[in-house]
Design an enzyme around this catalytic site. Sequence first.
Site, short mmCIF file in Angstrom:
data_model
loop_
_atom_site.label_atom_id
_atom_site.label_comp_id
_atom_site.label_asym_id
_atom_site.label_seq_id
_atom_site.Cartn_x
_atom_site.Cartn_y
_atom_site.Cartn_z
N LYS A 62 21.91 29.30 50.06
CA LYS A 62 21.38 27.96 49.75
C LYS A 62 21.17 27.75 48.25
O LYS A 62 21.38 26.64 47.74
CB LYS A 62 20.08 27.72 50.51
CG LYS A 62 20.29 27.52 52.01
CD LYS A 62 18.98 27.24 52.72
CE LYS A 62 19.22 26.72 54.12
NZ LYS A 62 17.98 26.22 54.75
N ASP A 109 16.54 19.61 54.84
CA ASP A 109 15.50 20.30 55.63
C ASP A 109 14.19 19.51 55.64
O ASP A 109 13.51 19.43 56.66
CB ASP A 109 15.23 21.71 55.06
CG ASP A 109 16.23 22.74 55.57
OD1 ASP A 109 16.85 22.49 56.63
OD2 ASP A 109 16.38 23.78 54.92
P1 NAP Z 1 11.83 33.00 53.85
O1 NAP Z 1 12.30 32.27 52.64
O2 NAP Z 1 12.26 34.40 54.09
O3 NAP Z 1 10.20 32.95 53.85
C1 NAP Z 1 9.47 33.68 54.80
C2 NAP Z 1 7.99 33.32 54.68
O4 NAP Z 1 7.26 34.05 55.69
C3 NAP Z 1 7.39 33.72 53.33
O5 NAP Z 1 6.38 32.79 53.00
C4 NAP Z 1 6.79 35.09 53.66
O6 NAP Z 1 5.74 35.47 52.80
C5 NAP Z 1 6.26 34.83 55.05
N1 NAP Z 1 6.04 36.08 55.80
C6 NAP Z 1 6.99 36.93 56.25
N2 NAP Z 1 6.40 37.99 56.88
C7 NAP Z 1 5.06 37.76 56.81
C8 NAP Z 1 3.93 38.49 57.27
N3 NAP Z 1 4.06 39.66 57.93
N4 NAP Z 1 2.69 37.98 57.04
C9 NAP Z 1 2.53 36.80 56.38
N5 NAP Z 1 3.58 36.06 55.91
C10 NAP Z 1 4.82 36.55 56.13
O7 NAP Z 1 12.23 32.22 55.19
P2 NAP Z 1 12.48 30.64 55.35
O8 NAP Z 1 13.93 30.37 55.19
O9 NAP Z 1 11.50 29.92 54.51
O10 NAP Z 1 12.15 30.44 56.91
C11 NAP Z 1 10.81 30.50 57.38
C12 NAP Z 1 10.80 30.20 58.88
O11 NAP Z 1 11.20 28.86 59.10
C13 NAP Z 1 11.77 31.09 59.68
O12 NAP Z 1 11.14 31.43 60.89
C14 NAP Z 1 12.94 30.18 59.94
O13 NAP Z 1 13.62 30.49 61.14
C15 NAP Z 1 12.24 28.83 60.07
N6 NAP Z 1 13.13 27.68 59.72
C16 NAP Z 1 13.29 26.72 60.67
C17 NAP Z 1 14.06 25.62 60.37
C18 NAP Z 1 14.24 24.55 61.41
O14 NAP Z 1 15.18 23.75 61.27
N7 NAP Z 1 13.38 24.48 62.41
C19 NAP Z 1 14.69 25.50 59.12
C20 NAP Z 1 14.49 26.50 58.16
C21 NAP Z 1 13.70 27.60 58.49
P3 NAP Z 1 6.06 36.28 51.44
O15 NAP Z 1 6.41 35.24 50.40
O16 NAP Z 1 4.79 36.98 51.14
O17 NAP Z 1 7.21 37.21 51.74
#
Ligand code: NAP
Length: 276
Positions: free
Chosen positions: A69, A106
């Site tokens: 992205k 998004d």
């Molecule tokens: P990302 O960039 O990898 O971010 C992950 C987030 O989760 C970060 O804030 C991370 O914190 C936090 N995290 C991970 N493990 C954790 C833990 N054990 N305790 C507390 N916080 C934790 O992922 P992303 O792309 O933003 O996606 C996030 C979620 O949204 C995913 O589940 C994804 O499937 C979902 N999503 C859904 C859609 C939709 O269309 N519905 C679209 C996009 C994403 P740190 O910064 O501390 O690592």
Amino acid sequence: MSGDVPLAGVIGDPIGHSRSPVLHGYWLRALGLRGAYVPLHVRADDLAQVLEALPKAGFRGVNVTVPHKELALSLAAEVTERARRIGAANTLTFLPGGGFEADNTDGVGFMANLRAGAPGWRPEAGPAVLLGAGGAARAVLDALLDAGVPEVRLANRTRARAEALAEVFGPRVTVRALDAPGLCAGAATVVNATTLGMDGAGGFSLPLDGLEAGALATDLIYAPLDTPFLQAARARGCATVDGLGMLLHQGAPGFARWFGAMPEVTEALREAVLAA
Ligand code: NAP
């Protein structure tokens, strides 16, 4: 298919898990349009070359997903305002003169899902709590602020990441700890944009301190559909909106650009994507 059939696809690494081909395939059939939408497994080193070649093969545009992205944004000839603010692209449209426009849908997908799932929701009703500061959280933050939410309390495991976002998005964003006392007190909206509660990623253990009945809770995770976060919020009397609609709504602008008709997000579509 003849040579002038419009093509689009989704690029990622890996790509097998993506539901976008099911989504766009459903819309093509529902609208009776000619076209095809395919998954494309492309490594980061090859992304620039692939994006240069695809329009020569009949592609109108592509979605890009993890981990491309940010790189896709940096390769774009034109960038929409919101993609620039979010710092990442998910919808690329090839331009007649070469190169592509990068957009990020998004945030609009998130907001369309929220408004469809909770028609009475008003951005100005009170502060929002946003859990997480990753790529998806950034798009949600942009959408919440753009809609007119007065304050976003941003809480992330890695505090520096939340502080960096607050720096970019300005004084309506306040940084909190995930376990801060009263984190959710008085909040009208609480959003889980962490991966906590995703299938295979363990449970959801955050305290949600002060969360009151009457607040609206929404999760970005859609596998499982009824997440531990949504269950915890419902147990406190909150209305909830699941994350599947965000995925469906974020796809609509790209589809309209590439295939020429605005698709609808319906219950039958939800069921088709869930069944895939
Ligand atoms: P990302 O960039 O990898 O971010 C992950 C987030 O989760 C970060 O804030 C991370 O914190 C936090 N995290 C991970 N493990 C954790 C833990 N054990 N305790 C507390 N916080 C934790 O992922 P992303 O792309 O933003 O996606 C996030 C979620 O949204 C995913 O589940 C994804 O499937 C979902 N999503 C859904 C859609 C939709 O269309 N519905 C679209 C996009 C994403 P740190 O910064 O501390 O690592």
